[in-house]
Scaffold this active site. Structure first.
Site, mmCIF file in Angstrom:
data_model
loop_
_atom_site.group_PDB
_atom_site.id
_atom_site.type_symbol
_atom_site.label_atom_id
_atom_site.label_comp_id
_atom_site.label_asym_id
_atom_site.label_seq_id
_atom_site.Cartn_x
_atom_site.Cartn_y
_atom_site.Cartn_z
ATOM 1 N N LEU A 194 0.880 -1.164 0.000
ATOM 2 C CA LEU A 194 0.000 0.000 0.000
ATOM 3 C C LEU A 194 0.918 1.214 0.000
ATOM 4 O O LEU A 194 1.943 1.224 0.686
ATOM 5 C CB LEU A 194 -0.897 0.027 1.241
ATOM 6 C CG LEU A 194 -2.004 -1.020 1.312
ATOM 7 C CD1 LEU A 194 -2.672 -0.976 2.694
ATOM 8 C CD2 LEU A 194 -3.033 -0.798 0.226
ATOM 9 N N ASP A 195 0.571 2.234 -0.761
ATOM 10 C CA ASP A 195 1.383 3.449 -0.815
ATOM 11 C C ASP A 195 1.503 4.070 0.569
ATOM 12 O O ASP A 195 0.662 3.857 1.443
ATOM 13 C CB ASP A 195 0.769 4.468 -1.775
ATOM 14 C CG ASP A 195 0.821 4.012 -3.224
ATOM 15 O OD1 ASP A 195 1.666 3.163 -3.554
ATOM 16 O OD2 ASP A 195 0.017 4.518 -4.032
ATOM 17 N N LYS A 196 2.520 4.893 0.752
ATOM 18 C CA LYS A 196 2.769 5.551 2.031
ATOM 19 C C LYS A 196 1.540 6.316 2.518
ATOM 20 O O LYS A 196 1.222 6.303 3.702
ATOM 21 C CB LYS A 196 3.961 6.507 1.900
ATOM 22 C CG LYS A 196 4.303 7.229 3.178
ATOM 23 C CD LYS A 196 5.464 8.187 2.963
ATOM 24 C CE LYS A 196 5.701 8.993 4.213
ATOM 25 N NZ LYS A 196 6.586 10.119 3.980
#
Length: 193
Positions: free
Chosen positions: A106-108
């Site tokens: 999952l992206d930051k």
């Protein structure tokens, strides 16, 4: 004698992902019983000796598998370590007794369910598009997404790197001035998709 591909052994032992293991092998850094390994070469975990960069790797003969579900908050990078010193999901598991790694990412700036395990076969089953495991994302788009953008996403779009995504199933949950909330179901996880 149970022979397994070296990259699979490395992934199942939790050393790295299968893709990373393949890269390390291609770089000529892996040996079995003192001999350089090529992609596809096999080994017996119970008999053979594996070394990476000249260091012998202790292989677990019988491994206990761990499967974790973690609600990843925003602000954490989905990786086991970060060369830029950012907070990683592993910081959230500092006291966990076994070494695990993220299944997918999952992206930051994203939050949600993240699976972690030390079972490389399970991770591959969940992540590889050929297995058809769907992932559901709830996405808020600002400003509002128009109908042509939603249709384009549902057909597949071209990313910055030139690759084309598989079609997505889009369900618009909220459509109001200034924002659109969609549920997107995809079967792959390309970076920045």
């Amino acid at each position: 004698m149970a022979l397994e591909r070296v990259q699979k052994v490395m992934a199942e032992q939790g050393m790295c992902s299968r893709r990373a293991a393949e890269q390390i092998i291609l770089e000529g850094r892996v040996k079995v019983n003192g001999h350089p390994v090529n992609l596809g070469d096999k080994m017996d975990v119970n008999r053979d000796t594996l070394s990476i960069d000249g260091q012998r790797i202790r292989l677990e003969k019988k491994q206990e598998y761990h499967y974790l579900m973690l609600h990843k908050p925003r602000g954490f990078v989905t990786t086991t370590s970060d060369e830029r010193g950012r907070k990683t999901v592993m910081d959230l598991l500092a006291d966990y007794p076994a070494r695990v790694f993220p299944v997918g990412r999952l992206d930051k700036d994203s939050e949600g369910l993240l699976l972690l395990t030390n079972d490389g076969s399970f991770a591959n089953l969940m992540m590889h598009p050929s297995h058809g495991v769907s992932k559901l994302y709830r996405v808020t788009v600002r400003p509002r997404a128009d109908e042509s953008q939603v249709i384009a996403l549902s057909k597949g779009v071209t990313l910055d790197d030139g690759s084309v995504t598989q079609p997505a199933v889009i369900n618009v949950v909220v459509d109001e001035p200034g924002r659109t909330v969609m549920e997107m179901t995809i079967k792959e996880g390309k970076n920045r998709q």
